[in-house]
Design a protein around this motif. Structure first.
Motif, PDB file in Angstrom:
ATOM      1  N   GLU A 191      -2.891   0.184   3.204  1.00  0.00           N
ATOM      2  CA  GLU A 191      -2.028  -1.002   3.111  1.00  0.00           C
ATOM      3  C   GLU A 191      -2.734  -2.147   2.391  1.00  0.00           C
ATOM      4  O   GLU A 191      -2.214  -3.262   2.335  1.00  0.00           O
ATOM      5  N   SER A 226      -4.187   3.637   8.019  1.00  0.00           N
ATOM      6  CA  SER A 226      -3.138   2.637   7.781  1.00  0.00           C
ATOM      7  C   SER A 226      -3.728   1.358   7.193  1.00  0.00           C
ATOM      8  O   SER A 226      -3.183   0.780   6.242  1.00  0.00           O
ATOM      9  N   HIS A 227      -4.853   0.930   7.748  1.00  0.00           N
ATOM     10  CA  HIS A 227      -5.499  -0.298   7.267  1.00  0.00           C
ATOM     11  C   HIS A 227      -5.888  -0.164   5.798  1.00  0.00           C
ATOM     12  O   HIS A 227      -5.640  -1.076   4.989  1.00  0.00           O
ATOM     13  N   TYR A 253       3.165   8.555   1.216  1.00  0.00           N
ATOM     14  CA  TYR A 253       3.234   7.608   2.337  1.00  0.00           C
ATOM     15  C   TYR A 253       4.299   8.040   3.340  1.00  0.00           C
ATOM     16  O   TYR A 253       5.314   8.631   2.957  1.00  0.00           O
ATOM     17  N   ASN A 270      -0.138   0.942  -3.505  1.00  0.00           N
ATOM     18  CA  ASN A 270       1.286   0.640  -3.548  1.00  0.00           C
ATOM     19  C   ASN A 270       2.079   1.943  -3.480  1.00  0.00           C
ATOM     20  O   ASN A 270       1.877   2.817  -4.337  1.00  0.00           O
TER      21      ASN A 270
END
Length: 292
Positions: A122, A118-119, A90, A127
């Motif tokens: 997340e 990103s969507h 990440y 995690n």
């Protein structure tokens, strides 16, 4: 293993920023046993060494299809990596990894960004503190990577759009694997996952682990034993290691004094901070500041 490399770094000026996923780097490397890692021909923008580790500006999928090694990141003690493992990296999260000296490994990776990336990453099932996904020797995953290489090597018109589509396929395989893996997680693993999340959110504060156990309707003894069983380290050591990693980031990335960093990271004094840092990290924080 024979040495084999394919590295692609994309010129940022020529990237189509309108795409929902944007590829920044792509590679495949067979790293032989008993040779330094990473390879000296690794792209400069992503080069790192084991002592300092690194953090990236984009997301990255790293797939180890052969060999084995070790991976470590902020909030996570060293983890043994076996063949058939995906590591999700990440943006801004410190990490480091390397193959075992006597096995080497074969790795594929793709670095990317974009609104859809990103969507997706997340979503609740992902995690940054649990970035390891075990998929085994996945033929579909490897075949999609190979098609991605073919598209990028030829670079015909609209190749970025096709490459973006293939990356979406890779992400789809990762997403499906994570969902299936999460269905198999036991109750105790879910509790420990939540406890790790709370420790990471309160990393620079004193944490009452007995109260934490009560909130999850368990005994403190059960929590200590189960946490060690699942993570390989104790509650206190996990919390301490997290604080030391955060301190290391501040030493590298800020001009704050060691006294200020000690306070920021929840240590009672700079003397105690320096002593425990030297014990656990095998180097004085003052030496890191001097080298910086």
């Amino acid at each position: 293993m024979k040495v084999f490399r394919r590295y692609f770094n994309f010129n940022e000026e020529h990237i189509d920023k309108s795409l929902s996923v944007i590829i920044h780097t792509l590679g495949h490397h067979v790293h032989p046993a008993y040779t330094p890692y990473p390879d000296v021909k690794h792209p400069d923008s992503h080069l790192f060494n084991w002592e300092k580790g690194r953090s990236l500006k984009e997301y990255q999928i790293l797939y180890i299809c052969k060999g084995e090694g070790v991976f470590e990141s902020t909030g996570m003690p060293p983890q043994v990596i076996e063949a058939g493992t995906i590591i999700l990296l990440y943006p801004g999260v410190w990490h480091r990894y390397k193959p075992t000296e006597d096995t080497g490994w074969e790795e594929y990776w793709v670095g990317f960004s974009g609104s859809y990336a990103s969507h997706l990453l997340e979503q609740e099932c992902f995690n940054p503190q649990s970035p390891i996904v075990k998929v085994g020797f996945n033929v579909e995953f490897l075949a999609t990577f190979e098609r991605l290489f073919d598209v990028v090597e030829v670079r015909e018109e609209s190749y970025q759009k096709l490459a973006s589509f293939l990356l979406l396929q890779l992400l789809g395989i990762v997403y499906t694997s994570v969902l299936l893996s999460n269905q198999k997680i036991s109750r105790k693993e879910k509790i420990i996952g939540e406890v790790k999340k709370e420790i990471n959110e309160s990393w620079n504060q004193d944490i009452d682990f007995e109260q934490l156990a009560e909130r999850y309707h368990t005994s403190y003894a059960w929590l200590r034993k189960t946490f060690k069983e699942i993570t390989g380290t104790s509650l206190n050591q996990y919390h301490l290691l997290l604080k030391l990693r955060k301190a290391e980031e501040l030493i590298h990335e800020t001009t704050n004094t060691l006294s200020e960093i000690a306070v920021q990271c929840g240590f009672e004094s700079v003397y105690y901070f320096s002593r425990i840092y030297k014990t656990k990290m095998h180097v004085n924080p003052s030496e890191i500041r001097k080298s910086r």
